[in-house]
Scaffold this motif. Structure first.
Motif, PDB file in Angstrom:
ATOM      1  N   ALA A 150       2.860  63.840  11.059  1.00  0.00           N
ATOM      2  CA  ALA A 150       2.487  64.688   9.929  1.00  0.00           C
ATOM      3  C   ALA A 150       3.269  64.313   8.679  1.00  0.00           C
ATOM      4  N   SER A 151       4.510  63.853   8.863  1.00  0.00           N
ATOM      5  CA  SER A 151       5.324  63.446   7.712  1.00  0.00           C
ATOM      6  C   SER A 151       4.795  62.165   7.066  1.00  0.00           C
ATOM      7  N   LEU A 152       3.964  61.411   7.805  1.00  0.00           N
ATOM      8  CA  LEU A 152       3.403  60.164   7.267  1.00  0.00           C
ATOM      9  C   LEU A 152       2.050  60.376   6.604  1.00  0.00           C
ATOM     10  N   GLY A 153       1.470  61.551   6.791  1.00  0.00           N
ATOM     11  CA  GLY A 153       0.200  61.827   6.147  1.00  0.00           C
ATOM     12  C   GLY A 153      -0.913  62.142   7.126  1.00  0.00           C
ATOM     13  N   PHE A 154      -2.050  62.550   6.578  1.00  0.00           N
ATOM     14  CA  PHE A 154      -3.192  63.004   7.373  1.00  0.00           C
ATOM     15  C   PHE A 154      -3.720  61.910   8.295  1.00  0.00           C
ATOM     16  N   ALA A 155      -3.835  60.677   7.780  1.00  0.00           N
ATOM     17  CA  ALA A 155      -4.401  59.586   8.576  1.00  0.00           C
ATOM     18  C   ALA A 155      -3.566  59.327   9.822  1.00  0.00           C
ATOM     19  N   ALA A 156      -2.245  59.436   9.697  1.00  0.00           N
ATOM     20  CA  ALA A 156      -1.363  59.203  10.848  1.00  0.00           C
ATOM     21  C   ALA A 156      -1.556  60.276  11.910  1.00  0.00           C
ATOM     22  N   VAL A 157      -1.720  61.533  11.482  1.00  0.00           N
ATOM     23  CA  VAL A 157      -1.953  62.625  12.436  1.00  0.00           C
ATOM     24  C   VAL A 157      -3.279  62.418  13.157  1.00  0.00           C
ATOM     25  N   VAL A 158      -4.297  62.020  12.415  1.00  0.00           N
ATOM     26  CA  VAL A 158      -5.620  61.803  13.017  1.00  0.00           C
ATOM     27  C   VAL A 158      -5.564  60.647  14.018  1.00  0.00           C
ATOM     28  N   GLN A 159      -4.824  59.601  13.688  1.00  0.00           N
ATOM     29  CA  GLN A 159      -4.686  58.477  14.614  1.00  0.00           C
ATOM     30  C   GLN A 159      -3.964  58.910  15.891  1.00  0.00           C
ATOM     31  N   LEU A 160      -2.937  59.720  15.738  1.00  0.00           N
ATOM     32  CA  LEU A 160      -2.243  60.255  16.911  1.00  0.00           C
ATOM     33  C   LEU A 160      -3.206  61.080  17.760  1.00  0.00           C
ATOM     34  N   ALA A 161      -4.048  61.864  17.108  1.00  0.00           N
ATOM     35  CA  ALA A 161      -5.021  62.676  17.844  1.00  0.00           C
ATOM     36  C   ALA A 161      -5.938  61.787  18.688  1.00  0.00           C
ATOM     37  N   ALA A 162      -6.337  60.637  18.145  1.00  0.00           N
ATOM     38  CA  ALA A 162      -7.196  59.723  18.893  1.00  0.00           C
ATOM     39  C   ALA A 162      -6.480  59.181  20.125  1.00  0.00           C
ATOM     40  N   VAL A 163      -5.228  58.782  19.956  1.00  0.00           N
ATOM     41  CA  VAL A 163      -4.447  58.261  21.076  1.00  0.00           C
ATOM     42  C   VAL A 163      -4.265  59.330  22.149  1.00  0.00           C
ATOM     43  N   LEU A 164      -3.927  60.545  21.728  1.00  0.00           N
ATOM     44  CA  LEU A 164      -3.736  61.639  22.678  1.00  0.00           C
ATOM     45  C   LEU A 164      -5.046  62.021  23.367  1.00  0.00           C
ATOM     46  N   SER A 165      -6.150  61.901  22.648  1.00  0.00           N
ATOM     47  CA  SER A 165      -7.444  62.223  23.242  1.00  0.00           C
ATOM     48  C   SER A 165      -7.741  61.286  24.410  1.00  0.00           C
TER      49      SER A 165
END
Length: 373
Positions: A293-308
Protein backbone atom coordinates in the motif's frame (compact mmCIF):
# COMPACT_ATOMS: atom_id res chain seq x y z
CA UNK A 1 -1.02 7.65 16.86
CA UNK A 2 1.09 4.54 16.31
CA UNK A 3 -1.99 2.34 16.67
CA UNK A 4 -3.90 4.46 14.14
CA UNK A 5 -1.01 4.21 11.68
CA UNK A 6 -0.86 0.43 12.14
CA UNK A 7 -4.60 0.07 11.56
CA UNK A 8 -4.76 2.30 8.49
CA UNK A 9 -1.42 1.19 7.05
CA UNK A 10 -1.63 -2.57 7.64
CA UNK A 11 -4.96 -3.85 8.95
CA UNK A 12 -7.30 -2.03 6.56
CA UNK A 13 -5.36 -2.91 3.37
CA UNK A 14 -5.14 -6.52 4.59
CA UNK A 15 -8.88 -6.77 5.24
CA UNK A 16 -9.78 -5.13 1.93
CA UNK A 17 -7.46 -7.34 -0.13
CA UNK A 18 -8.39 -10.59 1.62
CA UNK A 19 -12.11 -9.82 1.61
CA UNK A 20 -12.02 -9.23 -2.16
CA UNK A 21 -10.28 -12.55 -2.76
CA UNK A 22 -12.63 -14.43 -0.43
CA UNK A 23 -15.68 -12.84 -2.05
CA UNK A 24 -14.53 -13.87 -5.53
CA UNK A 25 -13.72 -17.40 -4.36
CA UNK A 26 -17.08 -17.92 -2.67
CA UNK A 27 -18.93 -16.26 -5.54
CA UNK A 28 -17.46 -18.93 -7.82
CA UNK A 29 -18.99 -21.62 -5.60
CA UNK A 30 -22.29 -19.75 -5.35
CA UNK A 31 -22.80 -18.98 -9.05
CA UNK A 32 -21.93 -22.45 -10.33
CA UNK A 33 -23.95 -24.06 -7.54
CA UNK A 34 -26.94 -21.91 -8.44
CA UNK A 35 -26.47 -22.76 -12.14
CA UNK A 36 -26.51 -26.44 -11.15
CA UNK A 37 -29.74 -26.00 -9.19
CA UNK A 38 -28.12 -26.25 -5.75
CA UNK A 39 -29.65 -23.87 -3.21
CA UNK A 40 -27.55 -21.85 -0.81
CA UNK A 41 -28.66 -20.75 2.63
CA UNK A 42 -25.74 -18.45 3.52
CA UNK A 43 -22.95 -16.52 1.82
CA UNK A 44 -20.45 -15.10 4.29
CA UNK A 45 -17.27 -13.07 3.94
CA UNK A 46 -15.55 -13.86 7.22
CA UNK A 47 -16.27 -16.34 10.00
CA UNK A 48 -17.89 -16.05 13.39
CA UNK A 49 -20.68 -13.69 14.51
CA UNK A 50 -22.51 -11.76 11.82
CA UNK A 51 -21.76 -8.03 11.71
CA UNK A 52 -24.18 -7.03 8.97
CA UNK A 53 -26.30 -8.85 6.42
CA UNK A 54 -29.56 -9.34 4.58
CA UNK A 55 -31.64 -12.22 3.21
CA UNK A 56 -32.51 -12.22 -0.50
CA UNK A 57 -35.72 -13.50 -2.09
CA UNK A 58 -34.12 -16.93 -2.68
CA UNK A 59 -33.55 -17.38 1.04
CA UNK A 60 -29.79 -16.85 1.00
CA UNK A 61 -28.38 -14.88 3.92
CA UNK A 62 -25.64 -12.55 2.64
CA UNK A 63 -23.41 -11.35 5.46
CA UNK A 64 -20.11 -9.96 6.62
CA UNK A 65 -18.82 -11.75 9.71
CA UNK A 66 -16.45 -10.72 12.46
CA UNK A 67 -13.31 -12.75 11.67
CA UNK A 68 -11.95 -11.66 8.24
CA UNK A 69 -9.81 -14.75 7.61
CA UNK A 70 -11.93 -16.56 5.06
CA UNK A 71 -15.53 -17.14 4.16
CA UNK A 72 -18.03 -19.76 3.05
CA UNK A 73 -21.15 -20.62 1.12
CA UNK A 74 -23.45 -22.89 3.10
CA UNK A 75 -25.58 -24.95 0.78
CA UNK A 76 -29.01 -26.37 1.43
CA UNK A 77 -28.57 -29.65 3.34
CA UNK A 78 -25.09 -28.84 4.69
CA UNK A 79 -24.39 -29.53 8.34
CA UNK A 80 -21.62 -26.92 8.63
CA UNK A 81 -19.70 -24.29 6.69
CA UNK A 82 -17.23 -26.93 5.41
CA UNK A 83 -20.10 -28.51 3.40
CA UNK A 84 -20.27 -31.64 5.53
CA UNK A 85 -23.72 -33.01 4.65
CA UNK A 86 -26.40 -33.17 7.34
CA UNK A 87 -27.28 -36.82 6.79
CA UNK A 88 -30.20 -36.80 9.22
CA UNK A 89 -31.81 -33.73 7.69
CA UNK A 90 -31.29 -34.91 4.11
CA UNK A 91 -32.75 -38.33 4.90
CA UNK A 92 -36.11 -36.70 5.74
CA UNK A 93 -36.27 -34.63 2.54
CA UNK A 94 -38.32 -35.39 -0.51
CA UNK A 95 -36.43 -36.48 -3.62
CA UNK A 96 -37.20 -33.09 -5.18
CA UNK A 97 -35.61 -31.26 -2.25
CA UNK A 98 -32.61 -33.61 -2.15
CA UNK A 99 -31.81 -32.67 -5.74
CA UNK A 100 -31.28 -29.08 -4.56
CA UNK A 101 -28.71 -30.06 -1.92
CA UNK A 102 -25.00 -30.33 -2.59
CA UNK A 103 -24.93 -33.92 -1.33
CA UNK A 104 -27.92 -34.91 -3.46
CA UNK A 105 -26.80 -33.29 -6.71
CA UNK A 106 -25.27 -35.28 -9.54
CA UNK A 107 -21.56 -35.97 -9.16
CA UNK A 108 -20.47 -33.65 -11.97
CA UNK A 109 -22.54 -30.80 -10.51
CA UNK A 110 -20.93 -31.23 -7.09
CA UNK A 111 -17.45 -31.34 -8.60
CA UNK A 112 -18.11 -28.26 -10.74
CA UNK A 113 -19.49 -26.33 -7.77
CA UNK A 114 -16.53 -27.17 -5.55
CA UNK A 115 -13.90 -26.53 -8.24
CA UNK A 116 -15.46 -23.18 -9.17
CA UNK A 117 -14.03 -21.41 -6.11
CA UNK A 118 -10.33 -21.96 -6.88
CA UNK A 119 -10.98 -21.45 -10.60
CA UNK A 120 -12.55 -18.06 -9.81
CA UNK A 121 -9.35 -17.08 -7.98
CA UNK A 122 -7.22 -18.02 -10.98
CA UNK A 123 -9.51 -16.07 -13.32
CA UNK A 124 -9.31 -13.04 -11.03
CA UNK A 125 -5.51 -13.20 -11.03
CA UNK A 126 -5.40 -13.43 -14.83
CA UNK A 127 -7.80 -10.48 -15.10
CA UNK A 128 -5.76 -8.34 -12.69
CA UNK A 129 -2.49 -9.06 -14.46
CA UNK A 130 -4.12 -8.40 -17.84
CA UNK A 131 -5.38 -4.98 -16.70
CA UNK A 132 -2.01 -4.07 -15.17
CA UNK A 133 -0.15 -5.07 -18.34
CA UNK A 134 -2.66 -3.17 -20.51
CA UNK A 135 -2.43 0.01 -18.42
CA UNK A 136 1.19 0.04 -17.24
CA UNK A 137 2.93 -2.33 -19.61
CA UNK A 138 5.86 -4.42 -18.38
CA UNK A 139 9.42 -3.31 -17.78
CA UNK A 140 11.84 -5.83 -19.31
CA UNK A 141 15.57 -6.14 -19.83
CA UNK A 142 17.67 -8.31 -22.12
CA UNK A 143 19.49 -11.21 -20.37
CA UNK A 144 22.94 -9.70 -20.94
CA UNK A 145 25.55 -9.92 -18.18
CA UNK A 146 26.97 -6.58 -16.99
CA UNK A 147 28.67 -7.95 -13.86
CA UNK A 148 29.59 -11.34 -12.45
CA UNK A 149 29.75 -11.39 -8.67
CA UNK A 150 32.96 -12.87 -7.17
CA UNK A 151 32.72 -16.42 -5.75
CA UNK A 152 29.28 -16.86 -7.29
CA UNK A 153 27.98 -19.88 -9.18
CA UNK A 154 28.25 -17.93 -12.43
CA UNK A 155 31.87 -16.96 -11.72
CA UNK A 156 32.80 -20.55 -10.93
CA UNK A 157 31.13 -21.72 -14.16
CA UNK A 158 33.01 -19.19 -16.29
CA UNK A 159 30.29 -16.67 -17.17
CA UNK A 160 31.79 -13.42 -18.50
CA UNK A 161 30.68 -9.81 -18.77
CA UNK A 162 28.89 -9.30 -22.08
CA UNK A 163 27.56 -12.86 -22.28
CA UNK A 164 23.92 -13.12 -23.36
CA UNK A 165 21.94 -15.89 -21.67
CA UNK A 166 19.87 -17.64 -24.32
CA UNK A 167 18.61 -20.83 -22.61
CA UNK A 168 18.21 -22.47 -19.21
CA UNK A 169 18.25 -26.27 -19.18
CA UNK A 170 17.52 -26.16 -22.90
CA UNK A 171 14.51 -23.84 -22.67
CA UNK A 172 14.90 -20.56 -24.56
CA UNK A 173 14.60 -17.32 -22.60
CA UNK A 174 14.03 -13.72 -23.67
CA UNK A 175 14.39 -11.47 -20.64
CA UNK A 176 16.56 -11.09 -17.55
CA UNK A 177 13.45 -11.66 -15.44
CA UNK A 178 13.14 -15.12 -17.03
CA UNK A 179 16.56 -15.90 -15.54
CA UNK A 180 15.66 -14.56 -12.11
CA UNK A 181 12.39 -16.47 -12.00
CA UNK A 182 13.95 -19.76 -13.09
CA UNK A 183 17.00 -19.61 -10.85
CA UNK A 184 15.32 -18.28 -7.69
CA UNK A 185 13.32 -21.48 -7.12
CA UNK A 186 16.24 -23.82 -7.84
CA UNK A 187 18.72 -23.35 -4.99
CA UNK A 188 21.36 -26.09 -4.80
CA UNK A 189 19.90 -27.65 -7.96
CA UNK A 190 22.26 -28.29 -10.91
CA UNK A 191 21.24 -26.36 -14.02
CA UNK A 192 22.79 -25.72 -17.43
CA UNK A 193 23.00 -22.11 -18.56
CA UNK A 194 23.55 -21.54 -22.27
CA UNK A 195 25.27 -18.26 -23.11
CA UNK A 196 25.96 -16.64 -26.45
CA UNK A 197 29.56 -15.43 -26.70
CA UNK A 198 31.24 -14.18 -29.88
CA UNK A 199 28.44 -15.67 -31.97
CA UNK A 200 28.68 -19.12 -30.42
CA UNK A 201 26.46 -20.89 -27.88
CA UNK A 202 28.28 -22.29 -24.85
CA UNK A 203 26.72 -24.59 -22.23
CA UNK A 204 27.86 -23.80 -18.68
CA UNK A 205 26.78 -26.19 -15.88
CA UNK A 206 26.34 -24.53 -12.48
CA UNK A 207 24.52 -24.87 -9.17
CA UNK A 208 22.61 -21.80 -7.88
CA UNK A 209 23.61 -21.01 -4.31
CA UNK A 210 20.98 -20.79 -1.60
CA UNK A 211 21.12 -17.19 -0.44
CA UNK A 212 19.26 -14.95 1.95
CA UNK A 213 18.58 -11.44 0.72
CA UNK A 214 16.86 -8.46 2.32
CA UNK A 215 14.18 -6.65 0.30
CA UNK A 216 13.44 -2.93 0.35
CA UNK A 217 11.21 -3.33 3.41
CA UNK A 218 13.79 -5.22 5.44
CA UNK A 219 12.14 -8.63 4.97
CA UNK A 220 14.54 -11.56 4.64
CA UNK A 221 13.87 -13.81 1.64
CA UNK A 222 15.63 -17.08 0.82
CA UNK A 223 16.16 -18.02 -2.83
CA UNK A 224 18.62 -19.35 -5.38
CA UNK A 225 21.19 -17.00 -6.97
CA UNK A 226 23.88 -17.48 -9.60
CA UNK A 227 25.45 -14.04 -9.11
CA UNK A 228 24.93 -12.08 -12.33
CA UNK A 229 23.76 -8.48 -12.74
CA UNK A 230 22.65 -6.47 -15.75
CA UNK A 231 22.40 -2.69 -16.20
CA UNK A 232 20.46 -0.20 -18.30
CA UNK A 233 23.12 -0.02 -21.00
CA UNK A 234 23.62 -3.74 -21.67
CA UNK A 235 20.18 -4.84 -20.54
CA UNK A 236 18.39 -2.28 -22.73
CA UNK A 237 15.69 -1.58 -20.12
CA UNK A 238 12.36 -0.76 -21.75
CA UNK A 239 8.60 -0.92 -21.19
CA UNK A 240 6.78 -3.46 -23.32
CA UNK A 241 3.17 -2.62 -24.15
CA UNK A 242 0.38 -5.10 -24.87
CA UNK A 243 -2.93 -5.13 -26.70
CA UNK A 244 -5.91 -6.40 -24.65
CA UNK A 245 -5.60 -9.94 -26.04
CA UNK A 246 -1.83 -9.96 -25.56
CA UNK A 247 -2.32 -8.70 -22.00
CA UNK A 248 -4.69 -11.59 -21.25
CA UNK A 249 -2.15 -14.06 -22.66
CA UNK A 250 0.55 -12.44 -20.54
CA UNK A 251 -1.77 -12.64 -17.52
CA UNK A 252 -2.21 -16.38 -18.10
CA UNK A 253 1.57 -16.75 -18.37
CA UNK A 254 2.19 -14.77 -15.19
CA UNK A 255 -0.40 -16.80 -13.28
CA UNK A 256 1.19 -20.00 -14.57
CA UNK A 257 4.60 -18.79 -13.40
CA UNK A 258 3.23 -18.32 -9.86
CA UNK A 259 1.70 -21.80 -9.89
CA UNK A 260 4.89 -23.51 -11.08
CA UNK A 261 7.00 -21.42 -8.70
CA UNK A 262 4.78 -22.49 -5.80
CA UNK A 263 5.15 -26.16 -6.65
CA UNK A 264 8.91 -25.73 -6.97
CA UNK A 265 8.98 -24.13 -3.53
CA UNK A 266 7.00 -27.01 -2.02
CA UNK A 267 9.41 -29.42 -3.66
CA UNK A 268 12.35 -27.50 -2.20
CA UNK A 269 10.77 -27.75 1.26
CA UNK A 270 10.41 -31.52 0.91
CA UNK A 271 14.00 -31.96 -0.28
CA UNK A 272 15.42 -29.54 2.30
CA UNK A 273 16.74 -27.03 -0.25
CA UNK A 274 14.69 -24.29 1.41
CA UNK A 275 13.67 -23.72 5.00
CA UNK A 276 10.05 -23.87 6.13
CA UNK A 277 10.33 -20.50 7.86
CA UNK A 278 9.47 -18.89 4.52
CA UNK A 279 5.86 -20.04 4.97
CA UNK A 280 3.73 -17.09 6.03
CA UNK A 281 0.29 -16.68 7.53
CA UNK A 282 -2.19 -13.86 8.18
CA UNK A 283 0.34 -11.64 9.97
CA UNK A 284 2.78 -11.75 7.05
CA UNK A 285 -0.02 -11.14 4.56
CA UNK A 286 -1.12 -8.12 6.58
CA UNK A 287 2.46 -6.88 6.67
CA UNK A 288 2.85 -7.35 2.92
CA UNK A 289 -0.47 -5.58 2.28
CA UNK A 290 0.69 -2.54 4.25
CA UNK A 291 4.06 -2.50 2.53
CA UNK A 292 2.51 -2.71 -0.93
CA UNK A 293 0.00 0.00 0.00
CA UNK A 294 2.93 2.34 0.66
CA UNK A 295 4.05 1.80 -2.96
CA UNK A 296 0.70 2.72 -4.46
CA UNK A 297 -2.52 1.24 -5.81
CA UNK A 298 -0.90 -0.81 -8.59
CA UNK A 299 1.35 -2.60 -6.10
CA UNK A 300 -1.62 -3.54 -3.89
CA UNK A 301 -3.54 -4.84 -6.90
CA UNK A 302 -0.54 -6.91 -8.00
CA UNK A 303 -0.27 -8.39 -4.51
CA UNK A 304 -3.97 -9.24 -4.69
CA UNK A 305 -3.34 -11.19 -7.90
CA UNK A 306 -0.49 -13.16 -6.33
CA UNK A 307 -2.55 -13.92 -3.22
CA UNK A 308 -5.52 -14.93 -5.35
CA UNK A 309 -3.41 -17.61 -7.04
CA UNK A 310 -2.13 -18.73 -3.64
CA UNK A 311 -5.67 -19.02 -2.25
CA UNK A 312 -6.75 -21.01 -5.29
CA UNK A 313 -3.82 -23.42 -4.91
CA UNK A 314 -4.26 -23.74 -1.15
CA UNK A 315 -7.89 -24.69 -1.55
CA UNK A 316 -7.00 -27.33 -4.12
CA UNK A 317 -4.80 -29.18 -1.64
CA UNK A 318 -6.18 -32.73 -1.23
CA UNK A 319 -7.11 -32.12 2.41
CA UNK A 320 -10.64 -32.74 3.75
CA UNK A 321 -12.45 -29.47 4.65
CA UNK A 322 -10.71 -27.81 1.68
CA UNK A 323 -12.08 -27.87 -1.87
CA UNK A 324 -9.37 -30.27 -2.96
CA UNK A 325 -10.44 -32.73 -0.29
CA UNK A 326 -14.02 -32.66 -1.56
CA UNK A 327 -12.77 -33.30 -5.10
CA UNK A 328 -10.79 -36.30 -3.83
CA UNK A 329 -13.98 -37.67 -2.26
CA UNK A 330 -15.81 -37.19 -5.56
CA UNK A 331 -13.01 -38.94 -7.46
CA UNK A 332 -13.25 -41.90 -5.05
CA UNK A 333 -17.03 -41.93 -5.53
CA UNK A 334 -16.61 -41.96 -9.30
CA UNK A 335 -14.27 -44.97 -9.04
CA UNK A 336 -16.29 -46.90 -6.43
CA UNK A 337 -19.67 -46.05 -7.89
CA UNK A 338 -20.87 -44.86 -4.49
CA UNK A 339 -19.74 -42.23 -1.95
CA UNK A 340 -17.71 -42.93 1.15
CA UNK A 341 -19.77 -43.63 4.25
CA UNK A 342 -20.71 -40.70 6.45
CA UNK A 343 -18.55 -42.06 9.28
CA UNK A 344 -15.43 -42.21 7.11
CA UNK A 345 -16.10 -38.73 5.78
CA UNK A 346 -16.54 -37.33 9.27
CA UNK A 347 -13.23 -38.82 10.43
CA UNK A 348 -11.49 -37.48 7.34
CA UNK A 349 -12.94 -34.01 7.91
CA UNK A 350 -11.69 -33.98 11.49
CA UNK A 351 -8.21 -35.00 10.37
CA UNK A 352 -8.28 -32.38 7.64
CA UNK A 353 -9.38 -29.68 10.07
CA UNK A 354 -6.53 -30.62 12.41
CA UNK A 355 -4.06 -30.41 9.50
CA UNK A 356 -5.30 -26.98 8.42
CA UNK A 357 -5.25 -25.61 11.96
CA UNK A 358 -1.72 -26.99 12.48
CA UNK A 359 -0.55 -25.31 9.29
CA UNK A 360 -2.11 -22.00 10.38
CA UNK A 361 -0.45 -22.22 13.79
CA UNK A 362 2.92 -23.01 12.20
CA UNK A 363 2.62 -20.17 9.67
CA UNK A 364 1.57 -17.72 12.40
CA UNK A 365 4.53 -18.83 14.53
CA UNK A 366 6.82 -18.07 11.56
CA UNK A 367 5.19 -14.65 11.17
CA UNK A 368 5.74 -13.75 14.80
CA UNK A 369 9.29 -15.10 14.77
CA UNK A 370 10.11 -12.95 11.73
CA UNK A 371 8.61 -9.87 13.36
CA UNK A 372 10.59 -10.41 16.54
CA UNK A 373 13.75 -11.26 14.61
Amino acid sequence: MAILTFVTGYIIPFILVLSLLVFVHEMGHYLVGRWCGIRSTAFSVGFGPELIGFTDKRGTRWKISAIPLGGYVKFFGDDDVASMPDAKSVSHMTEADKAHTLAGAKLWKRAATVAAGPIANFILAIAIFAVLFSVYGKVIADPVVAEVRPDSAAAEAGVQTGDRLVALDGSRIKTFDDVRRYVSVRPETPITVTVERNGQDIDLPMVPKRSEITDQFGNKVELGLIGIVTNEQLGNFRTETFSPLEAVAEGVKETGNIVTGTFRYIGNLVTGRMKADQLGGPVRVAQASGQMASLGFAAVVQLAAVLSVSIGLLNLMPVPVLDGGHLVFYAIEAIRGKPLGSGAQEIAFRIGLAMVLSLMVFATFNDISNLIG
